[in-house]
Design a protein around this motif. Structure first.
Motif, PDB file in Angstrom:
ATOM      1  N   ALA A 216     124.278  43.671  27.540  1.00 62.83           N
ATOM      2  CA  ALA A 216     124.014  45.068  27.216  1.00 62.83           C
ATOM      3  C   ALA A 216     125.111  45.652  26.324  1.00 62.83           C
ATOM      4  O   ALA A 216     124.832  46.396  25.381  1.00 62.83           O
ATOM      5  CB  ALA A 216     123.892  45.887  28.500  1.00 62.83           C
ATOM      6  N   THR A 217     126.356  45.294  26.606  1.00 61.51           N
ATOM      7  CA  THR A 217     127.480  45.818  25.829  1.00 61.51           C
ATOM      8  C   THR A 217     127.427  45.342  24.383  1.00 61.51           C
ATOM      9  O   THR A 217     127.605  46.123  23.446  1.00 61.51           O
ATOM     10  CB  THR A 217     128.810  45.385  26.465  1.00 61.51           C
ATOM     11  N   VAL A 218     127.209  44.061  24.185  1.00 58.38           N
ATOM     12  CA  VAL A 218     127.239  43.491  22.834  1.00 58.38           C
ATOM     13  C   VAL A 218     125.999  43.854  22.037  1.00 58.38           C
ATOM     14  O   VAL A 218     126.092  44.210  20.861  1.00 58.38           O
ATOM     15  CB  VAL A 218     127.421  41.960  22.906  1.00 58.38           C
ATOM     16  N   THR A 219     124.828  43.783  22.665  1.00 56.04           N
ATOM     17  CA  THR A 219     123.585  43.930  21.899  1.00 56.04           C
ATOM     18  C   THR A 219     122.971  45.313  21.953  1.00 56.04           C
ATOM     19  O   THR A 219     122.236  45.703  21.044  1.00 56.04           O
ATOM     20  CB  THR A 219     122.522  42.936  22.395  1.00 56.04           C
ATOM     21  N   GLY A 220     123.211  46.056  23.039  1.00 50.31           N
ATOM     22  CA  GLY A 220     122.532  47.332  23.218  1.00 50.31           C
ATOM     23  C   GLY A 220     121.072  47.201  23.599  1.00 50.31           C
ATOM     24  O   GLY A 220     120.360  48.205  23.706  1.00 50.31           O
ATOM     25  N   LEU A 221     120.605  45.974  23.826  1.00 48.33           N
ATOM     26  CA  LEU A 221     119.200  45.761  24.179  1.00 48.33           C
ATOM     27  C   LEU A 221     118.912  46.263  25.587  1.00 48.33           C
ATOM     28  O   LEU A 221     119.769  46.192  26.479  1.00 48.33           O
ATOM     29  CB  LEU A 221     118.855  44.273  24.094  1.00 48.33           C
ATOM     30  N   GLU A 222     117.698  46.747  25.799  1.00 47.20           N
ATOM     31  CA  GLU A 222     117.257  47.208  27.107  1.00 47.20           C
ATOM     32  C   GLU A 222     116.214  46.254  27.664  1.00 47.20           C
ATOM     33  O   GLU A 222     115.263  45.885  26.965  1.00 47.20           O
ATOM     34  CB  GLU A 222     116.663  48.615  26.995  1.00 47.20           C
ATOM     35  N   ILE A 223     116.388  45.872  28.916  1.00 45.31           N
ATOM     36  CA  ILE A 223     115.444  44.950  29.548  1.00 45.31           C
ATOM     37  C   ILE A 223     114.126  45.660  29.812  1.00 45.31           C
ATOM     38  O   ILE A 223     114.089  46.757  30.359  1.00 45.31           O
ATOM     39  CB  ILE A 223     116.027  44.391  30.862  1.00 45.31           C
ATOM     40  N   GLU A 224     113.034  45.010  29.442  1.00 44.22           N
ATOM     41  CA  GLU A 224     111.690  45.535  29.698  1.00 44.22           C
ATOM     42  C   GLU A 224     111.091  44.914  30.950  1.00 44.22           C
ATOM     43  O   GLU A 224     110.467  45.589  31.762  1.00 44.22           O
ATOM     44  CB  GLU A 224     110.797  45.244  28.497  1.00 44.22           C
ATOM     45  N   SER A 225     111.299  43.596  31.123  1.00 44.66           N
ATOM     46  CA  SER A 225     110.820  42.899  32.316  1.00 44.66           C
ATOM     47  C   SER A 225     111.607  41.612  32.472  1.00 44.66           C
ATOM     48  O   SER A 225     112.272  41.152  31.534  1.00 44.66           O
ATOM     49  CB  SER A 225     109.319  42.607  32.221  1.00 44.66           C
ATOM     50  N   LEU A 226     111.526  41.028  33.664  1.00 41.05           N
ATOM     51  CA  LEU A 226     112.260  39.797  33.916  1.00 41.05           C
ATOM     52  C   LEU A 226     111.517  38.917  34.912  1.00 41.05           C
ATOM     53  O   LEU A 226     110.656  39.390  35.664  1.00 41.05           O
ATOM     54  CB  LEU A 226     113.681  40.096  34.403  1.00 41.05           C
ATOM     55  N   CYS A 227     111.863  37.646  34.885  1.00 41.04           N
ATOM     56  CA  CYS A 227     111.283  36.653  35.792  1.00 41.04           C
ATOM     57  C   CYS A 227     112.431  35.821  36.341  1.00 41.04           C
ATOM     58  O   CYS A 227     113.114  35.125  35.582  1.00 41.04           O
ATOM     59  CB  CYS A 227     110.285  35.769  35.039  1.00 41.04           C
ATOM     60  N   ALA A 228     112.658  35.915  37.656  1.00 43.37           N
ATOM     61  CA  ALA A 228     113.871  35.348  38.245  1.00 43.37           C
ATOM     62  C   ALA A 228     113.576  34.255  39.260  1.00 43.37           C
ATOM     63  O   ALA A 228     112.582  34.306  39.990  1.00 43.37           O
ATOM     64  CB  ALA A 228     114.689  36.447  38.915  1.00 43.37           C
ATOM     65  N   ASP A 229     114.491  33.286  39.310  1.00 48.40           N
ATOM     66  CA  ASP A 229     114.478  32.242  40.331  1.00 48.40           C
ATOM     67  C   ASP A 229     115.870  32.197  40.950  1.00 48.40           C
ATOM     68  O   ASP A 229     116.840  31.861  40.265  1.00 48.40           O
ATOM     69  CB  ASP A 229     114.130  30.887  39.714  1.00 48.40           C
ATOM     70  N   LEU A 230     115.984  32.575  42.216  1.00 48.59           N
ATOM     71  CA  LEU A 230     117.252  32.523  42.932  1.00 48.59           C
ATOM     72  C   LEU A 230     117.199  31.406  43.968  1.00 48.59           C
ATOM     73  O   LEU A 230     116.186  31.228  44.649  1.00 48.59           O
ATOM     74  CB  LEU A 230     117.553  33.852  43.631  1.00 48.59           C
ATOM     75  N   SER A 231     118.305  30.688  44.089  1.00 50.43           N
ATOM     76  CA  SER A 231     118.358  29.568  45.030  1.00 50.43           C
ATOM     77  C   SER A 231     119.644  29.617  45.840  1.00 50.43           C
ATOM     78  O   SER A 231     120.670  30.114  45.377  1.00 50.43           O
ATOM     79  CB  SER A 231     118.301  28.233  44.276  1.00 50.43           C
TER      80      SER A 231
END
Length: 388
Positions: A216-231
């Motif tokens: 976020a700091t470097v690009t300024g991009l905002e997340i619209e959606s995500l798909c996560a896998d936690l283990s």
């Protein structure tokens, strides 16, 4: 008579960070680096006995060395304005961030808080509202934003020299939790793997939050959606120790975020790759003085810290000439330098400019908490994409 802020050091208190604590000592060293602030008071442990013993080791006066943070706050409020601290640094385990930060903000004190900010989005929203209401400085120590070459990467991306961003890949890989270290008396492992103290996430909260903030700091991009896998790859552990997240950003860019603390043999391998229509940037925390720029239509360039042709934000963040290594403590100190500038400006009745007050704020911390919540929700869902 109140001494003018320009003629004295800033005064600060610390909550947490006593004996055997890792990050508290890092904060104190970083604060001391530029000689702008002095530790005046503290409540350095959740154990009153340990807190006071730690304070004595740091030469705190008896009347400013407290057994708990409530006593610290009560004592500061009883003191005349000219004797009070200018800010408090909160370096406790995560579960104490919210009550301590909220209390000090509501009392009108400036606050620096370690990350992740708090446990829940509701707590984050409450802190954001309190800071807006009180008008105080509130910094969150995402320290990797303090590296000069991260600030140079930010300037290159934000100036358009990389074109339209298409793909971002960020990895934070460690190996220190490759075994069940928390069962062997390791204090850092114990609280970071405990849901009551760490929160809903393990690796994704501890180091994944750093990775999100770096993007976020470097690009300024905002997340619209995500798909996560936690283990949880180490048997018997209560929280995730490995995570992979696919990211979709507003505007069409795509990303991948990896956070793992069980990559045996790796130390602190944080790396970022940002690719646009005009080229790619690559930065690694273990080689922080170099930023690799790969333009689409020219030879690759290795940009180095301290060079005179870097942007002003990167130049300001360097203390030594090029070729002399600077690293982790200096990056922390750069975050604090932005805090000091903002606190001094406000105490002098003016507004600091963006280059002076260059530090992650409460909104950055709140966004990090929302990221952790969305990742945990996505990992527990059968839906492919979780909206931001």
């Amino acid at each position: 008579m109140i001494q003018p802020i320009t003629s004295r050091k800033l005064r600060y208190a610390m909550v947490g960070g006593g004996r055997d604590a890792f990050i508290g000592a890092v904060h104190r060293k970083a604060i001391a680096l530029d000689g702008q602030a002095e530790l005046l008071a503290g409540a350095l442990s959740s154990s009153a006995e340990k807190a006071k013993a730690s304070g004595r080791e740091l030469w705190l006066a008896d009347d400013r060395n407290h057994g708990d943070w409530q006593a610290l706050l009560d004592d500061e409020l009883r003191r005349p304005q000219e004797e009070r601290i200018d800010f408090v640094s909160i370096v406790t385990p995560n579960h104490l961030h919210f009550p301590v930060a909220q209390a000090f903000v509501e009392a009108g004190f400036h606050v620096v808080c370690d990350k992740p900010l708090v446990h829940t989005g509701a707590q984050a929203d409450a802190l954001v509202a309190a800071v807006a209401r009180q008008g105080t400085v509130f910094a969150v120590t995402y320290n990797y934003t303090g590296y000069p070459m991260v600030r140079e990467a930010r300037e290159i991306v934000r100036s358009g020299r990389l074109g339209d961003i298409r793909k971002v890949v960020v990895e934070y890989n460690q190996g220190w939790l490759a075994t069940q270290l928390e069962k062997g008396g390791n204090k850092q492992a114990a609280w970071r793997s405990d849901p009551a103290r760490s929160g809903a996430a393990g690796a994704i909260g501890d180091i994944g939050s750093h990775a999100e903030n770096l993007v976020a700091t470097v690009t300024g991009l905002e997340i619209e959606s995500l798909c996560a896998d936690l283990s949880t790859l180490v048997p018997g552990r209560a929280l995730d120790d490995d995570g992979s997240v696919l990211l979709r950003f507003r505007g069409g860019a795509r990303g991948v975020l990896i956070a793992s603390q069980v990559n045996t043999g790796l130390e602190n391998d944080l790396r970022l790759r940002v690719s646009g229509t005009l080229g790619t940037l690559v930065w690694r925390q273990e080689q922080p003085s170099e930023l690799l720029h790969l333009p689409h239509d020219g030879p690759r360039r290795v940009l180095t810290r301290g060079a005179p042709w870097l942007g002003e934000s990167a130049r300001r963040a360097s203390r030594l000439p090029s070729g002399h290594p600077e690293g982790f403590i200096e990056a922390f100190a750069n975050v604090y330098a932005g805090v000091f500038a903002d606190v001094r400006a406000r105490l002098d009745g003016r507004q600091a400019d963006a280059l002076e007050a260059d530090y992650p704020g409460v909104e950055d911390g709140a966004r990090g908490v929302r990221f952790i919540e969305r990742v945990v929700a996505s990992a527990g869902s059968t839906t492919k994409w979780t909206a931001w």
